[in-house]
Design a protein around this motif. Structure first.
Motif, PDB file in Angstrom:
ATOM      1  N   LYS A   1      45.313  32.787  18.489  1.00 40.12           N
ATOM      2  CA  LYS A   1      45.830  33.112  17.167  1.00 40.12           C
ATOM      3  C   LYS A   1      47.339  32.903  17.031  1.00 40.12           C
ATOM      4  O   LYS A   1      47.861  32.817  15.914  1.00 40.12           O
ATOM      5  N   ASP A   2      48.043  32.824  18.140  1.00 38.90           N
ATOM      6  CA  ASP A   2      49.487  32.612  18.075  1.00 38.90           C
ATOM      7  C   ASP A   2      49.848  31.135  17.974  1.00 38.90           C
ATOM      8  O   ASP A   2      51.022  30.766  18.054  1.00 38.90           O
ATOM      9  N   ASN A   3      48.863  30.278  17.767  1.00 37.14           N
ATOM     10  CA  ASN A   3      49.093  28.837  17.707  1.00 37.14           C
ATOM     11  C   ASN A   3      48.806  28.296  16.306  1.00 37.14           C
ATOM     12  O   ASN A   3      48.235  28.989  15.462  1.00 37.14           O
ATOM     13  N   ILE A   4      49.190  27.052  16.073  1.00 34.10           N
ATOM     14  CA  ILE A   4      48.884  26.339  14.834  1.00 34.10           C
ATOM     15  C   ILE A   4      48.235  25.024  15.235  1.00 34.10           C
ATOM     16  O   ILE A   4      48.857  24.201  15.911  1.00 34.10           O
ATOM     17  N   VAL A   5      46.981  24.822  14.846  1.00 29.65           N
ATOM     18  CA  VAL A   5      46.244  23.620  15.245  1.00 29.65           C
ATOM     19  C   VAL A   5      45.410  23.115  14.072  1.00 29.65           C
ATOM     20  O   VAL A   5      44.764  23.899  13.379  1.00 29.65           O
ATOM     21  N   GLY A   6      45.434  21.814  13.859  1.00 32.93           N
ATOM     22  CA  GLY A   6      44.582  21.192  12.849  1.00 32.93           C
ATOM     23  C   GLY A   6      43.905  19.965  13.442  1.00 32.93           C
ATOM     24  O   GLY A   6      44.515  19.231  14.226  1.00 32.93           O
ATOM     25  N   ILE A   7      42.630  19.752  13.095  1.00 36.63           N
ATOM     26  CA  ILE A   7      41.890  18.593  13.590  1.00 36.63           C
ATOM     27  C   ILE A   7      41.223  17.875  12.427  1.00 36.63           C
ATOM     28  O   ILE A   7      40.963  18.476  11.374  1.00 36.63           O
ATOM     29  N   ASP A   8      40.940  16.603  12.635  1.00 33.68           N
ATOM     30  CA  ASP A   8      40.200  15.868  11.606  1.00 33.68           C
ATOM     31  C   ASP A   8      39.526  14.645  12.216  1.00 33.68           C
ATOM     32  O   ASP A   8      40.078  13.997  13.111  1.00 33.68           O
TER      33      ASP A   8
END
Length: 224
Positions: free
Chosen positions: A101-108
């Motif tokens: 939860k302390d991270n920022i991640v996006g995938i596509d």
């Protein structure tokens, strides 16, 4: 912690629906009329849950004991847990990610469609960035995919003013025998995108904070 899990839907998989879906998810699954969408739903739930089970002892047991719910903007969530999850589909692949939860991640994941002129969505400066490369359609989709991943990192998709997702630079790098493009964003200089061709028509993109080391994550995505 960032853990990706990629499934090729063209490969043969034998999934038992009742062992994957919770009772809540099973109702949703049965209410999907389109067979392709039903398959995506099932594969997506499996990809997230298998990823969770592999990463945490608290998720051991039947996958049906986990319920993947939706946030207010339709992004996947696991309530009351210390992890975030992400999900993306293309015509061929289902990709999930589990991260702290302390991270920022996006995938596509995106499938290139030559009948959809996605390059018309690019700004003038973005068109200049890709002018030195062959196959404008491929790079237009690559840019679009990275923008999707950026939006998912903030759990808002592409709902904001499209100009806010503008790409400011692109640089090719060789990673694990694959050409991976490192992408910077004009309005989010603290984030970086990585995009590469997973197959001839499929693009995979990942967005993370600049300081995060993602070599192993990219290796899993490239090698899977």
């Amino acid at each position: 912690m960032i853990s990706p899990h990629l499934i090729d839907m063209k490969e043969q998989h034998t999934f038992e629906v009742h062992k994957i879906l919770s009772s809540t998810e099973y109702v949703m699954y049965c209410n999907i009329c389109n067979e392709s969408r039903r398959k995506e739903f099932l594969y997506g739930r499996y990809a997230i849950k298998k990823n969770l089970a592999d990463q945490s002892d608290s998720f051991k047991g039947e996958l049906s004991g986990i319920t993947v719910e939706y946030g207010s903007l339709r992004f996947p969530i696991i309530k009351d847990q210390l992890v975030e999850v992400g999900l993306s589909h293309s015509k061929r692949y289902v990709l999930s990610v589990v991260y702290s939860k302390d991270n920022i991640v996006g995938i596509d994941m995106e499938t290139i469609r030559l009948d959809v002129p996605i390059e018309e969505m690019l700004s003038g400066s973005e068109k200049e960035l890709m002018s030195g490369y062959e196959s404008p359609a491929r790079f237009a989709y690559m840019f679009f995919s990275c923008k999707e991943a950026l939006g998912k990192a903030f759990k808002m998709g592409l709902l904001a003013d499209y100009a806010i997702y503008e790409i400011s630079s692109i640089r090719p790098e060789s990673m694990f025998g694959t050409e991976v493009f490192r992408i910077q964003f004009k309005h989010f200089p603290f984030l970086v995108g990585y995009s590469f061709m997973k197959s001839e028509q499929e693009i995979c993109s990942l967005v993370v904070p600049q300081k995060i080391e993602v070599q192993e994550v990219l290796k899993v995505l490239i090698d899977t």
